[in-house]
Design an enzyme around this catalytic site. Structure first.
Site, PDB file in Angstrom:
ATOM      1  N   LYS A 164      -1.698  -5.148  -9.395  1.00  0.00           N
ATOM      2  CA  LYS A 164      -2.426  -6.414  -9.272  1.00  0.00           C
ATOM      3  C   LYS A 164      -2.514  -7.099 -10.630  1.00  0.00           C
ATOM      4  O   LYS A 164      -2.589  -6.426 -11.666  1.00  0.00           O
ATOM      5  CB  LYS A 164      -3.866  -6.155  -8.788  1.00  0.00           C
ATOM      6  N   ARG A 192      -3.980  -0.489   4.891  1.00  0.00           N
ATOM      7  CA  ARG A 192      -3.474  -0.334   6.262  1.00  0.00           C
ATOM      8  C   ARG A 192      -2.780   1.010   6.441  1.00  0.00           C
ATOM      9  O   ARG A 192      -2.704   1.521   7.566  1.00  0.00           O
ATOM     10  CB  ARG A 192      -2.546  -1.494   6.612  1.00  0.00           C
TER      11      ARG A 192
END
Length: 478
Positions: free
Chosen positions: A255, A329
């Site tokens: 990130k 996920r």
């Protein structure tokens, strides 16, 4: 362990040191002429809040533009509580005309009173300890019961907030495990902690891959509450699954630094599940409750999982990794497969899953997704009654092709960024047993879980998003 709220709220005729008055539509007719003159002199026009020291009256004005929204009384009182705490008073009193008003008053005070000052030398000090609610027209038992329930729920929300706010240097997966183990002993629900060996035995290849580069071990925690004595022969079974990334740097798909800040909040789903089980157990709800926590970190290192890896999930489906920052996920995939084996009546996952959901619905609204239109509508209505904002994002069968892979069964990111909150939810559905798809809801709480501008009853930081909505859902469906 976080110290639970010490403020006492009671149904009493007793007068507090300061009386609270609410004004709607800028109408100040219930005030005396002296009070009106004082407010006029101070420039108060019926919006916001102000203290009249002459007769120790605290006036809270409710903005007319907000009165069409639910829980405006609650939010107005939550904003006022910070001003009330600055006064050198120990008690306040106010009147209520309905159970709904009492609910909003209690929530406004107890939730608005929370601040995260654990690591500050100078704590937020307050002399305010007692709140007297005067409700002469209402049944005393009903009022007392409601106040007790709200205090339990508000304490669970604030406990959830404290866990989420705790920085990653302290709040590791093991820290969360120890916290919930102690909580389970205090309340009396079951807590099973499953380590790496269990994940390997269960063939949770997606969960394990995310965990590889962290120096902290991953855990799958299974919480179970069942009422000790129940008159019901067939208890409804609710299973809540929470994403518990105690820190997420994005893995090798690193990130940007600006996006890494606040990633301590990537555990908000798991912390919310803890708060849900905490409340429902203390309330003695007539239902069987399970909480599944997927606890780990997503870090970098020579042993980190990589873009181009192909993972095998617990249910046997293969997943091509194209972005290691779509890790939540993957953890939830194996957790949902595990949860499906419990064959619940309702299966709900909570996760700070996608920035796309924030783009779609804004900072303050959770995304509600699933394959059952009625279930989604029911949850939205119940969440609103509980004081939480939600919006339904519709699943579209044509979007499935976006997360298909040429080299595996599925890809962990879609081929298009458009609608990616929905495709992420549909991806999770691939790991829910087919027999449960009509009983499953996915709540993307990426927007409301952690905010850097206070709103409503929520201060800076963690909000405990999803806790009150899910508790109310269980209460109504059980």
């Amino acid at each position: 362990m976080f110290r639970r709220n010490q403020m006492k709220i009671s149904n009493s005729h007793q007068k507090g040191e300061v009386k609270i008055l609410f004004i709607k539509d800028k109408k100040i007719s219930q005030l005396t002429k002296t009070q009106k003159d004082t407010l006029s002199l101070l420039g108060f026009e019926g919006i916001g809040n102000i203290f009249i020291p002459e007769n120790k009256t605290f006036v809270i004005g409710i903005d007319k533009s907000l009165q069409d929204f639910p829980n405006t009384l609650r939010d107005s009182l939550a904003q006022a509580i910070m001003s009330l705490k600055k006064l050198k008073i120990k008690s306040i009193s106010l009147e209520a005309q309905s159970l709904q008003e009492i609910k909003e008053i209690c929530e406004g005070i107890l939730l608005g009173n929370y601040t995260f000052d654990t690591f500050k030398n100078e704590k937020n000090k307050s002399n305010l300890k007692e709140v007297y609610i005067h409700a002469p027209t209402l049944d005393k038992k009903a009022v007392d019961s409601l106040i007790a329930q709200i205090q339990i729920i508000a304490n669970s929300v604030n406990t959830t907030r404290e866990l989420i706010n705790t920085p990653p240097m302290e709040a590791t997966p093991e820290y969360i495990v120890n916290f919930v183990k102690n909580l389970s002993k205090e309340i009396g629900f079951e807590c099973k902690v499953h380590n790496t060996q269990f994940l390997e035995k269960e063939k949770m290849g997606a969960f394990l891959a995310v965990s590889k580069a962290s120096c902290h071990n991953p855990y799958l925690v299974h919480l179970t509450y069942k009422p000790k004595t129940s008159k019901k022969s067939n208890l409804k079974k609710f299973v809540f699954v929470g994403k518990g990334l105690t820190y997420d740097c994005g893995g090798l798909s690193l990130k940007p630094s600006d996006y890494m800040t606040t990633m301590k909040a990537d555990k908000s789903g798991a912390c919310a599940v803890i708060g849900i089980v905490d409340s429902l157990a203390r309330l003695g709800i007539e239902a069987e409750i399970h909480g599944i926590l997927g606890l780990t970190e997503n870090m970098i290192g020579g042993n980190a999982y990589k873009p181009d890896d192909i993972l095998i999930a617990r249910n046997g489906k293969s997943i091509e990794v194209r972005n290691t920052d779509a890790e939540g996920r993957l953890v939830l995939a194996d957790c949902l497969s595990y949860a499906s084996d419990l064959k619940p009546d309702f299966l709900i996952d909570l996760a700070t899953l996608t920035g796309a959901c924030v783009v779609a619905l804004g900072d303050y609204t959770m995304g509600i997704m699933g394959y059952n239109p009625k279930l989604k509508e029911d949850f939205l209505k119940i969440a609103s009654s509980a004081g939480e904002l939600g919006g339904i994002l519709p699943f579209n069968p044509y979007l499935k092709k976006l997360y298909k892979s040429e080299v595996a069964d599925l890809c962990n990111i879609p081929s298009s960024r458009y609608g990616s909150a929905i495709t992420a939810g549909m991806f999770l559905g691939e790991f829910v047993a087919e027999s449960l798809l009509q009983k499953w809801l996915h709540l993307d709480i990426a927007g409301p879980a952690y905010v850097e501008k206070s709103w409503g009853v929520n201060p800076f930081g963690a909000t405990g998003a999803g806790v009150r909505a899910c508790i109310e859902f269980v209460k109504q469906k059980a």
